[in-house]
Structure formats: structure tokens, C-alpha cells
Enzyme design. Structure first.
Site, PDB file in Angstrom:
ATOM      1  N   ASP A  64      -0.626   4.046  -2.542  1.00  0.00           N
ATOM      2  CA  ASP A  64       0.140   3.094  -3.340  1.00  0.00           C
ATOM      3  C   ASP A  64      -0.043   3.317  -4.841  1.00  0.00           C
ATOM      4  O   ASP A  64      -0.360   2.393  -5.586  1.00  0.00           O
ATOM      5  CB  ASP A  64      -0.317   1.674  -2.934  1.00  0.00           C
ATOM      6  CG  ASP A  64       0.458   0.577  -3.631  1.00  0.00           C
ATOM      7  OD1 ASP A  64       1.672   0.716  -3.784  1.00  0.00           O
ATOM      8  OD2 ASP A  64      -0.183  -0.421  -4.021  1.00  0.00           O
ATOM      9  N   GLU A 110      -9.470   3.500   2.426  1.00  0.00           N
ATOM     10  CA  GLU A 110      -8.614   3.133   3.557  1.00  0.00           C
ATOM     11  C   GLU A 110      -8.291   4.308   4.472  1.00  0.00           C
ATOM     12  O   GLU A 110      -7.125   4.564   4.792  1.00  0.00           O
ATOM     13  CB  GLU A 110      -7.339   2.449   3.054  1.00  0.00           C
ATOM     14  CG  GLU A 110      -7.670   1.222   2.226  1.00  0.00           C
ATOM     15  CD  GLU A 110      -6.557   0.190   2.150  1.00  0.00           C
ATOM     16  OE1 GLU A 110      -5.443   0.485   2.584  1.00  0.00           O
ATOM     17  OE2 GLU A 110      -6.842  -0.920   1.671  1.00  0.00           O
ATOM     18  N   TYR A 152      -6.197  -8.399   2.093  1.00  0.00           N
ATOM     19  CA  TYR A 152      -5.275  -9.176   1.260  1.00  0.00           C
ATOM     20  C   TYR A 152      -4.865 -10.463   1.948  1.00  0.00           C
ATOM     21  O   TYR A 152      -3.711 -10.631   2.341  1.00  0.00           O
ATOM     22  CB  TYR A 152      -4.082  -8.300   0.876  1.00  0.00           C
ATOM     23  CG  TYR A 152      -4.514  -7.248  -0.125  1.00  0.00           C
ATOM     24  CD1 TYR A 152      -4.464  -7.500  -1.484  1.00  0.00           C
ATOM     25  CD2 TYR A 152      -5.043  -6.032   0.308  1.00  0.00           C
ATOM     26  CE1 TYR A 152      -4.910  -6.566  -2.404  1.00  0.00           C
ATOM     27  CE2 TYR A 152      -5.490  -5.096  -0.608  1.00  0.00           C
ATOM     28  CZ  TYR A 152      -5.428  -5.365  -1.961  1.00  0.00           C
ATOM     29  OH  TYR A 152      -5.877  -4.459  -2.873  1.00  0.00           O
ATOM     30  N   GLU A 166     -11.573  -4.902  -2.241  1.00  0.00           N
ATOM     31  CA  GLU A 166     -10.226  -5.221  -2.744  1.00  0.00           C
ATOM     32  C   GLU A 166      -9.794  -6.569  -2.208  1.00  0.00           C
ATOM     33  O   GLU A 166      -9.936  -6.847  -1.012  1.00  0.00           O
ATOM     34  CB  GLU A 166      -9.184  -4.179  -2.293  1.00  0.00           C
ATOM     35  CG  GLU A 166      -9.297  -2.829  -2.965  1.00  0.00           C
ATOM     36  CD  GLU A 166      -8.184  -1.857  -2.570  1.00  0.00           C
ATOM     37  OE1 GLU A 166      -7.101  -2.316  -2.136  1.00  0.00           O
ATOM     38  OE2 GLU A 166      -8.402  -0.641  -2.696  1.00  0.00           O
TER      39      GLU A 166
HETATM   40  C1  GCB Z   1      -4.780  -1.344  -0.719  1.00  0.00           C
HETATM   41  C2  GCB Z   1      -5.003  -0.019  -1.335  1.00  0.00           C
HETATM   42  C3  GCB Z   1      -4.510   0.043  -2.764  1.00  0.00           C
HETATM   43  C4  GCB Z   1      -3.186  -0.683  -2.891  1.00  0.00           C
HETATM   44  C5  GCB Z   1      -3.379  -2.128  -2.488  1.00  0.00           C
HETATM   45  C6  GCB Z   1      -2.086  -2.929  -2.563  1.00  0.00           C
HETATM   46  O1  GCB Z   1      -5.371  -1.718   0.239  1.00  0.00           O
HETATM   47  O2  GCB Z   1      -6.323   0.424  -1.263  1.00  0.00           O
HETATM   48  O3  GCB Z   1      -4.396   1.379  -3.151  1.00  0.00           O
HETATM   49  O4  GCB Z   1      -2.642  -0.588  -4.167  1.00  0.00           O
HETATM   50  O5  GCB Z   1      -3.841  -2.190  -1.186  1.00  0.00           O
HETATM   51  O6  GCB Z   1      -1.847  -3.598  -3.554  1.00  0.00           O
HETATM   52  O7  GCB Z   1      -1.292  -2.834  -1.628  1.00  0.00           O
END
Ligand code: GCB
Length: 623
Positions: A172, A422, A475, A511
Site C-alpha cells: 500500500d 504483513e 485496523y 499498526e
Molecule cells: C497495513 C499495511 C500498511 C498499509 C495499512 C493501511 O496493514 O502494513 O502498509 O498502508 O495497512 O492503511 O491499509
């Protein structure tokens, strides 16, 4: 590989500036090699355009160079003084080129290097014209396939004009390419210091220190007379006073011992963080003749870890920081000192003590800056979304770690290696693959723990048992249970606890976050608004505070420090907007909230002072 530094025996010259640039025909990427464009000025083969170095080339022009797939060419002329021809060696060094580089000087091939974000060099002593003009030509290929690090896919698809080539990748962030970091020419004596490895130890309550150094020498004299070379090592404090020295008798390694040490401490863990000594290494011939001198900064600190803690100088660490990107408007991933200094100012303003170099090695200049400012670094190799495990991929993945560790092992700021972001660790092959990668990393450096940022559910993961510290990305309220702020805190607690239970190791949330469009305000909080980002953070803070009490939860890293560019997608409005700062490095509302938390943690854990402007005056009633 040592960073190029001037000394009484070495000169360094920058080749940064405006180079000439040609984009190959996408359908014919090897034409320039077949037609030997490197044997004359590029402008004689194709019309050239000006291109800054260092910078990504993608966002410089107004046409679709941004989405070019395949090779591009750079060249420039430079002068080499006559004085450089005398009894010394000349090296050409690139801070990084993404992804693959082929380099010629005066039409002769000098080096080829694969994997971006890492330095490489070649000796050019016998190729240069002294007291005359020279030409350097670079072909750079940005193509990512299943056996590059990181991986991507190239496909040929029909478009309105026939067929075209498309680069796709699952990670990403935008696959910026070009000569990303500085290009240097530097001189060394004929026999010179090629490598220095430094490790440190502290004892007697951190007051007595030892600096162990090990030097490799390159040069004709080295083989014949290795046992007549001596190393004189001197250690100087910040004020320039010599605090220790030794001369090794025919040996290339040794130890400097000093008392009254000022250890290297992270920012806010000590009133004087980032304390650095200067180590001076002098290579002497048997007759005491000075052959070479190299100086580097050294921080004295110890790292240790167990099943529940990570300690620096014997004191448990709680990480509060960010996942980041090297990314900015126009220059993409090109080195930019103004941006780097601004970013460190913001890191310190917000009270962070760490970041992860997601998802590739950052510039050497930023590593030196982190040393100076006491910012701890989880140093990540460029393996992201690792999948389709193969021997060839494994070889390159290991090579990326080997190059990274050789580059960064002397930085006190580097406290952990991250061997992947990841990776698809639910797959069968992941177990043996990551066992090999982790063991290889340990064989190169036993002084730092190993982690990887894992995103597969803990029930499916096959990599954690090979790591020292478990990092997980999740997330909540964004990718899972979108908008459900009431489903964050308990989920975070449950998942972190499950990771700990499964592996009995310290756990970091590496994250979490939410995309946020600056200036979008909505109450009650709604996805993409500034209020939503603040709420998502606050719900995580609640979970983190409960987890901290359990003793094995050792850090929280927001995704991301700043907004950054990605490939085009309907989930990305101009890029990934999970930044706490905008892409132009201004704070979103959540930055002020995070700042209060990070300083509150700093005061609670490490007795740091609050900055005067941390809390806005509201009324006499509230203190
Ligand atoms: C993740 C990735 C990161 C992305 C992020 C996202 O898990 O490690 O590279 O930018 O999510 O914002 O989707």
C-alpha cells in the site's frame, strides 16, 4: 559498508544535481542496452530531459512518467582532478537506486545492484580519466515480479492503443523509482579500512563502558602483511576530550574501556538523550606510518529482552511511536534534508520515542539523525506482503537483511530488526521460510531482537515462534467493523492477549489507525473525519493502558506518521490518509491528542517534563 566520510586520508565528492534522463520505450525496455546507449552521451541516442538526483522521477514531469514500467536512463558528466590519480583508490557509491541499477563509467560497466533502499558501490580507480571529464550512465529498472523484494506482478493487457504493460503490487505505497539517495565519489588510500563493526557493553550500574571494535582492511598490503598492521583506536566525548585509547598489536580488533560513561538513552527517557562519542580508527603500518583514518559516532548502550520485556541499559522500554514512510510531494522517496529535519522536529514535538522504518530501509542520513536525537528504530527490510515463497525469493530476502545489517549494525538507535511486514504467514511454507530468515538474521546479529509485523489472525500464523517480539497490525473500526467505535477496545485487548498467550513473548501493536481527510469534521464521529481519527485513537489508548498493566505489552505505533502516496484505488483519496500529519507535515487534530498521550506516558514511565504548551489554558478551575 561504511558511510563515505572525509578524513585526512579520504576525500568525498557529491555527484548530486541535475542529470540527463531518458525513458525507454515500455514495449522495448532492453533497447538501450542492445544499442549501447552507455557508450556515448544519452542525448546522442534520444532527446533527454533534466532530472534531479536524488529524487524519484515519477512526479517530476507533467506527462505519465509517473506510471512508467521498466527501464529509464540517467547520465551526467563530471571532472576528476589530476591530484586523485596519485597512489589512492576511487570508489563510486550510491545511497540507493530503486529497484535495479546498472552503472557504466566512460562506457565501461562498473556495477549492477538489485533491491532498492540500500547502498552499493564499486571501485572505479582504473576506469576514470584523471584531470579530465568523465561520464556516468545509469539504467534503472522499476519492475517488480514474484522474485523481487518487494514482490509485484507485470501483466500485458489490452488498452485503447493495442497492448500495454501494467505493474501491480499488493503493498500500500507508491512504487516510486529512480536514484533516490546521494551519489558520491570518494577516495581511500591503497590499503584502507573497509569495515568497522562496533558493539558496546555497560557495567557497574551503567557507569563503566566497553566499546568493542573489529576492523576489516582492504588492500594489497592486507594479505601479505596483515599481522604487521595495527589499529589505533581513540574515543572522544561530545566536547572532543579523549576518554579512551588503545593500540592493537598486529590485531584488527580490540576494546576500549572507559569509566564515567554517558550511556545512549532514548528521547524522554533521560535528560540527555542520544549521547554519542566519536570513535577514531587509525590504520597504521608496522613502521607507524598512518595508512587510513575513519571516524564514526558510537552510542554506548545495552539491549536485552525476555518473555515479557525489552530493556535498554537495564530499564524496561515502552515504545510510543509511528509506522512511517519516506514520502513527500514532488520528490517521492528522494532524500530531502529539509523534510528529514522537519520530521524529526515533529517526532520530538509529539513526544514519540520510536518508529519503524516501514516498509524498507530508510536513508543513512536519517539513521544518523535518529542516533543523535535518541529516537529508537525498528529497522525493517524491504519484504512486504511476502507470499509465493520460493528459493529465489528467500535468497533475495536474506540478501536484503544482510545488506541492511551491514549498513546499520553500528547505529545505537537501531534496537530491533523487522524481517517482514504483513507476510502471508498463514500459508504452509511460511513456517520453514521464516525459520530460515530469522535464523539467518540472528546469525548476523545476536545483539538485537527480531520481529515482524503480522496481520494474519493469531490462529493461523506460522511465523511468531521464530521471532523474539510479536508485532501485530490491526485496523479495528476501519477495515474490520468499519465505523464501530464501540468495538475497538475489547478487541484490541483480546487480540494482544491471545498473541501473548500463543507465543509467550512481548507484544507490540505495530499498526492501528484510520484514514482522515484533514478539515473534514463530523459529530458524532464518522469515518474519514478528524473526530473519527481522534476517537479511534482514544479507544486504542484505553486498551493499551489495560494491556500495559499485564506486563508484556511493550509498545504502540500509530499508522501512519504522515499521509503518503499509494497506487490508484477507490479506497484511497489522493493516497493513504492515515497520517497524524498531512503530507505537507502539518498536524491533524489527532496529532494534538497523541501528543498529550505520548508525553503523559513519558512522564508516567520515565519522569519526563511536560512541554509548556502541552495543555491549552481553559479556566482557573482546571489545572
Ligand atoms: C497495513 C499495511 C500498511 C498499509 C495499512 C493501511 O496493514 O502494513 O502498509 O498502508 O495497512 O492503511 O491499509
Amino acid at each position: 559498508m561504511l558511510y563515505p566520510r572525509e578524513s585526512e586520508t579520504r576525500e568525498v565528492r557529491s555527484l548530486d544535481g541535475i542529470w540527463n534522463f531518458v525513458r525507454s520505450d515500455q514495449a522495448n525496455p532492453t533497447q538501450g542496452v542492445r544499442d549501447e546507449w552507455y557508450t556515448k552521451d544519452l542525448s546522442q541516442s534520444r532527446p533527454t530531459i533534466p532530472m534531479p538526483v536524488p529524487a524519484s522521477y515519477n512526479d517530476i514531469t507533467t506527462d505519465n512518467l509517473r506510471d512508467h514500467v521498466g527501464t529509464v536512463w540517467y547520465d551526467r558528466k563530471f571532472f576528476v582532478p589530476r591530484s586523485w590519480s596519485k597512489n589512492q583508490r576511487i570508489w563510486l557509491r550510491f545511497g540507493s537506486v530503486h529497484y535495479e541499477a546498472f552503472v557504466w563509467i566512460n562506457g565501461q560497466k562498473v556495477v549492477k545492484h538489485e533491491i532498492g533502499h540500500l547502498p552499493f558501490e564499486a571501485e572505479v580507480t582504473d576506469i576514470l580519466n584523471y584531470g579530465a571529464e568523465n561520464r556516468i550512465t545509469v539504467m534503472c529498472d522499476n519492475a517488480l515480479i514474484q522474485t523481487t523484494v518487494p514482490q509485484g506482478k507485470i501483466t500485458e493487457v489490452p488498452n485503447d492503443n493495442g497492448m500495454t504493460i501494467i505493474q501491480s503490487y499488493t503493498f500500500d505505497f507508491f512504487n516510486y523509482a529512480g536514484i533516490h539517495r546521494s551519489v558520491h565519489l570518494y577516495t581511500t588510500p591503497r590499503t584502507f579500512i573497509e569495515e568497522v563493526e562496533v558493539t558496546t557493553a555497560l557495567s557497574e550500574n551503567n557507569s563503566v563502558g566497553e566499546v568493542f571494535y573489529s576492523v576489516s582492511v582492504n588492500g594489497s598490503a592486507a594479505n601479505e602483511a596483515i599481522n604487521v598492521l595495527n589499529i589505533q583506536a581513540n574515543l572522544y566525548d561530545k566536547e572532543g576530550a579523549k576518554v579512551a585509547n588503545t593500540t592493537s598489536d598486529g590485531k584488527l580488533d580490540g576494546c576500549l574501556k572507559l569509566t564515567g560513561v554517558k550511556p545512549w538513552w532514548p528521547y524522554l527517557m533521560h535528560p540527555e538523550p542520544g549521547y554519542l562519542y566519536e570513535l577514531e580508527i587509525k590504520l597504521l603500518a608496522a613502521n607507524e606510518e598512518l595508512l587510513d583514518v575513519y571516524r564514526l559516532k558510537v552510542g554506548l548502550r545495552t539491549l536485552s529482552w525476555n518473555k515479557s520485556q525489552f530493556l535498554i541499559n537495564g530499564k524496561p522500554v515502552y515504545f510510543r511511536g509511528f509506522g512511517r514512510h519516506e514520502d513527500s510531494d514532488i520528490r517521492g522517496k528522494g532524500l530531502d534534508n529539509a523534510l528529514m529535519v522537519r520530521d524529526f522536529n515533529l517526532l520530538k514535538w509529539i513526544g514519540a520515542n520510536a518508529y519503524r522504518t516501514s516498509h524498507y530501509p530508510y536513508s543513512e542520513e536519517s539513521m544518523q539523525f535518529a542516533d543523535q536525537h535518541g529516537i529508537m528504530i525498528i529497522d525493517e527490510c524491504p519484504s512486504v506482503d511476502t507470499e509465493n515463497y520460493s528459493q529465489e525469493l528467500l535468497g533475495k530476502h536474506k540478501s536484503s537483511l544482510e545488506q541492511l545489517i551491514h549498513r546499520d549494525r553500528n547505529h545505537p538507535s537501531v534496537v530491533m530488526w523487522s524481517i517482514a511486514n504483513e507476510p502471508r504467514t498463514a500459508s504452509m511454507n511460511a513456517d520453514s521460510y521464516f525459520e530460515l530468515v530469522a535464523n539467518f538474521t540472528r546469525s548476523l546479529d545476536k545483539t538485537r531482537p527480531i520481529t515482524a509485523a503480522i496481520a494474519v489472525p493469531y490462529t493461523q500464523d506460522k511465523s511468531g515462534r521464530h521471532l523474539d517480539i510479536i508485532s501485530f497490525n490491526r485496523y479495528n473500526a476501519w477495515y474490520s467493523n468499519t465505523g464501530r467505535l464501540d468495538m475497538v477496545t475489547q478487541n484490541v485487548i483480546d487480540e494482544a492477549t491471545a498473541w501473548n498467550k500463543q507465543y509467550n513473548k512481548p507484544v507490540i501493536m505495530s499498526e492501528y489507525g484510520a484514514d482522515t481527510l484533514e478539515g473534514l469534521h463530523m459529530t458524532p464521529a464518522y469515518v474519514w473525519s478528524e473526530e473519527f481519527q481522534e476517537e479511534v485513537f482514544a479507544r486504542h489508548f484505553k486498551a493499551f493502558d489495560q494491556l500495559r498493566k499485564k506486563g508484556w505489552f511493550i509498545g504502540e505505533f500509530v499508522w501512519n506518521f504522515a499521509d503518503f502516496k499509494t497506487a490508484q484505488s477507490y479506497t484511497r483519496v489522493g493516497g493513504n490518509k492515515k497520517g497524524v500529519f498531512t503530507r505537507s507535515r502539518q498536524p491533524k487534530a489527532a496529532a494534538h491528542l497523541l501528543r498529550k498521550r505520548y508525553f503523559a506516558l513519558g512522564r508516567d514511565l520515565d519522569q519526563c517534563q511536560f512541554p509548556e504548551d502541552l495543555f491549552t489554558y481553559i479556566a482557573d478551575l482546571i489545572s
